[in-house]
Design a protein around this motif. Structure first.
Motif, PDB file in Angstrom:
ATOM      1  N   GLU B  75       0.843  -1.193   0.000  1.00  0.00           N
ATOM      2  CA  GLU B  75       0.000   0.000   0.000  1.00  0.00           C
ATOM      3  C   GLU B  75       0.878   1.242   0.000  1.00  0.00           C
ATOM      4  O   GLU B  75       1.959   1.252   0.600  1.00  0.00           O
ATOM      5  N   LEU B  76       0.386   2.258  -0.676  1.00  0.00           N
ATOM      6  CA  LEU B  76       0.980   3.582  -0.634  1.00  0.00           C
ATOM      7  C   LEU B  76      -0.045   4.503   0.008  1.00  0.00           C
ATOM      8  O   LEU B  76      -1.190   4.552  -0.426  1.00  0.00           O
ATOM      9  N   ASN B  77       0.364   5.205   1.049  1.00  0.00           N
ATOM     10  CA  ASN B  77      -0.507   6.150   1.732  1.00  0.00           C
ATOM     11  C   ASN B  77       0.044   7.564   1.551  1.00  0.00           C
ATOM     12  O   ASN B  77       1.249   7.784   1.671  1.00  0.00           O
ATOM     13  N   VAL B  78      -0.856   8.476   1.255  1.00  0.00           N
ATOM     14  CA  VAL B  78      -0.463   9.874   1.160  1.00  0.00           C
ATOM     15  C   VAL B  78      -1.395  10.667   2.063  1.00  0.00           C
ATOM     16  O   VAL B  78      -2.625  10.612   1.909  1.00  0.00           O
ATOM     17  N   ASN B  79      -0.812  11.386   3.021  1.00  0.00           N
ATOM     18  CA  ASN B  79      -1.589  12.205   3.952  1.00  0.00           C
ATOM     19  C   ASN B  79      -1.581  13.663   3.512  1.00  0.00           C
ATOM     20  O   ASN B  79      -0.698  14.103   2.759  1.00  0.00           O
ATOM     21  N   ALA B  80      -2.565  14.403   4.027  1.00  0.00           N
ATOM     22  CA  ALA B  80      -2.621  15.849   3.806  1.00  0.00           C
ATOM     23  C   ALA B  80      -2.394  16.185   2.325  1.00  0.00           C
ATOM     24  O   ALA B  80      -1.469  16.918   1.970  1.00  0.00           O
ATOM     25  N   LEU B  81      -3.236  15.644   1.492  1.00  0.00           N
ATOM     26  CA  LEU B  81      -3.066  15.789   0.047  1.00  0.00           C
ATOM     27  C   LEU B  81      -2.977  17.238  -0.392  1.00  0.00           C
ATOM     28  O   LEU B  81      -3.695  18.127   0.094  1.00  0.00           O
ATOM     29  N   LEU B  82      -2.066  17.451  -1.340  1.00  0.00           N
ATOM     30  CA  LEU B  82      -1.882  18.754  -1.989  1.00  0.00           C
ATOM     31  C   LEU B  82      -2.296  18.625  -3.449  1.00  0.00           C
ATOM     32  O   LEU B  82      -2.288  17.523  -4.020  1.00  0.00           O
ATOM     33  N   LEU B  83      -2.591  19.776  -4.056  1.00  0.00           N
ATOM     34  CA  LEU B  83      -2.942  19.753  -5.477  1.00  0.00           C
ATOM     35  C   LEU B  83      -1.824  19.103  -6.297  1.00  0.00           C
ATOM     36  O   LEU B  83      -2.081  18.385  -7.264  1.00  0.00           O
ATOM     37  N   GLY B  84      -0.594  19.338  -5.887  1.00  0.00           N
ATOM     38  CA  GLY B  84       0.566  18.821  -6.610  1.00  0.00           C
ATOM     39  C   GLY B  84       0.740  17.317  -6.506  1.00  0.00           C
ATOM     40  O   GLY B  84       1.611  16.754  -7.185  1.00  0.00           O
ATOM     41  N   ASP B  85      -0.063  16.679  -5.679  1.00  0.00           N
ATOM     42  CA  ASP B  85       0.013  15.221  -5.582  1.00  0.00           C
ATOM     43  C   ASP B  85      -0.781  14.548  -6.694  1.00  0.00           C
ATOM     44  O   ASP B  85      -0.724  13.321  -6.833  1.00  0.00           O
ATOM     45  N   SER B  86      -1.501  15.327  -7.473  1.00  0.00           N
ATOM     46  CA  SER B  86      -2.248  14.768  -8.603  1.00  0.00           C
ATOM     47  C   SER B  86      -1.264  14.157  -9.591  1.00  0.00           C
ATOM     48  O   SER B  86      -0.350  14.832 -10.081  1.00  0.00           O
ATOM     49  N   ALA B  87      -1.426  12.886  -9.870  1.00  0.00           N
ATOM     50  CA  ALA B  87      -0.462  12.181 -10.725  1.00  0.00           C
ATOM     51  C   ALA B  87      -0.948  10.758 -10.964  1.00  0.00           C
ATOM     52  O   ALA B  87      -1.942  10.317 -10.378  1.00  0.00           O
ATOM     53  N   LEU B  88      -0.213  10.069 -11.819  1.00  0.00           N
ATOM     54  CA  LEU B  88      -0.399   8.628 -11.992  1.00  0.00           C
ATOM     55  C   LEU B  88       0.600   7.941 -11.065  1.00  0.00           C
ATOM     56  O   LEU B  88       1.796   8.229 -11.119  1.00  0.00           O
ATOM     57  N   TYR B  89       0.115   7.077 -10.213  1.00  0.00           N
ATOM     58  CA  TYR B  89       0.988   6.371  -9.285  1.00  0.00           C
ATOM     59  C   TYR B  89       1.181   4.950  -9.784  1.00  0.00           C
ATOM     60  O   TYR B  89       0.219   4.193  -9.931  1.00  0.00           O
TER      61      TYR B  89
END
Lengths: 114, 115
Positions: B75-89
């Motif tokens: 699993e990949l977890n990302v907290n406190a999302l920012l607009l810049g986290d928009s991407a293909l993972y």
């Protein structure tokens, strides 16, 4: 630190024409070089890789690449492009001291016109 | 033989939220790596898991964390999302920690949009 440069953002070729995609790398030791292809909605697929030995590497789908240490290049070639080759192409470099960590270039988008 | 699978395919979140992405490696593979691919860019290495431990990490903040389970899925977890986290993972798997000699097999990715 390693880096990879793909100078061509976008290339258009006619079907049946030859293709060369450029890749330059920066790394102090012997690099391990890769070319991947990414079609829309698809994951990255390995086309070929170079670790050592013969500097001309054959890959899948009729692609080949040549490692030129003196020019720090690893250009991808195909003698006759097919419409299905239209995709995004990424060059990547890896090394022992980075384990499986790869550094990718920014990619070259290939359009094939009939 | 199933390749690398990822879920979900697409995800929309708002700023400040948290997200979890999932990856199942190719059969026989025990190493999982995660990459972020922003629009028009090449993939950037986030981190790699082997034997349920983070082995290597790229230049990403601590908001990005992960986990590997005994069955090698991750699993990949990302907290406190920012607009810049928009991407293909992208998730990639490989057999063991033999280094760049091993071919990495990539999944189709999860498209994350942060509004």
């Amino acid at each position: 630190a390693q880096s990879v440069t793909q100078p061509d953002i976008h290339i258009t070729v006619s079907e049946g024409a030859s293709l060369e995609l450029r890749c330059n790398y920066s790394y102090g030791a012997t690099p391990y070089l890769f070319w991947y292809v990414q079609s829309p909605g698809q994951g990255l697929q390995l086309l070929l890789k170079y670790f050592s030995g013969d500097t001309l590497v054959q890959g899948i789908k009729g692609f080949e690449a040549e490692f030129k240490r003196s020019q720090s290049s690893f250009n991808l070639r195909k003698p006759s492009v097919h419409w299905s080759d239209a995709a995004e192409y990424f060059c990547a470099v890896g090394a022992w001291d980075t384990g499986n960590q790869f550094y990718f270039g920014t990619g070259t988008s290939l359009t094939v016109i009939p | 033989d199933a390749g690398v699978t990822q879920s979900p395919t697409h995800l929309i979140k708002t700023r400040g939220q948290q997200v979890t992405l999932r990856c199942s490696p190719k059969s026989g593979h025990d190493t999982v790596s995660w990459y972020q691919q922003a629009l028009g860019q090449g993939p950037q290495f986030i981190f790699q898991y082997y034997e349920e431990e983070e082995r290597q990490r790229g230049n990403f903040p601590d908001r990005f964390s992960g986990h590997q389970f005994p069955n090698y899925s991750s699993e990949l977890n990302v907290n406190a999302l920012l607009l810049g986290d928009s991407a293909l993972y992208l998730c990639a798997s490989s057999p063991g920690l033999a280094g760049p000699f091993d071919t990495q097999y990539f999944g189709p990715g999860t498209r994350l949009t942060v509004l």
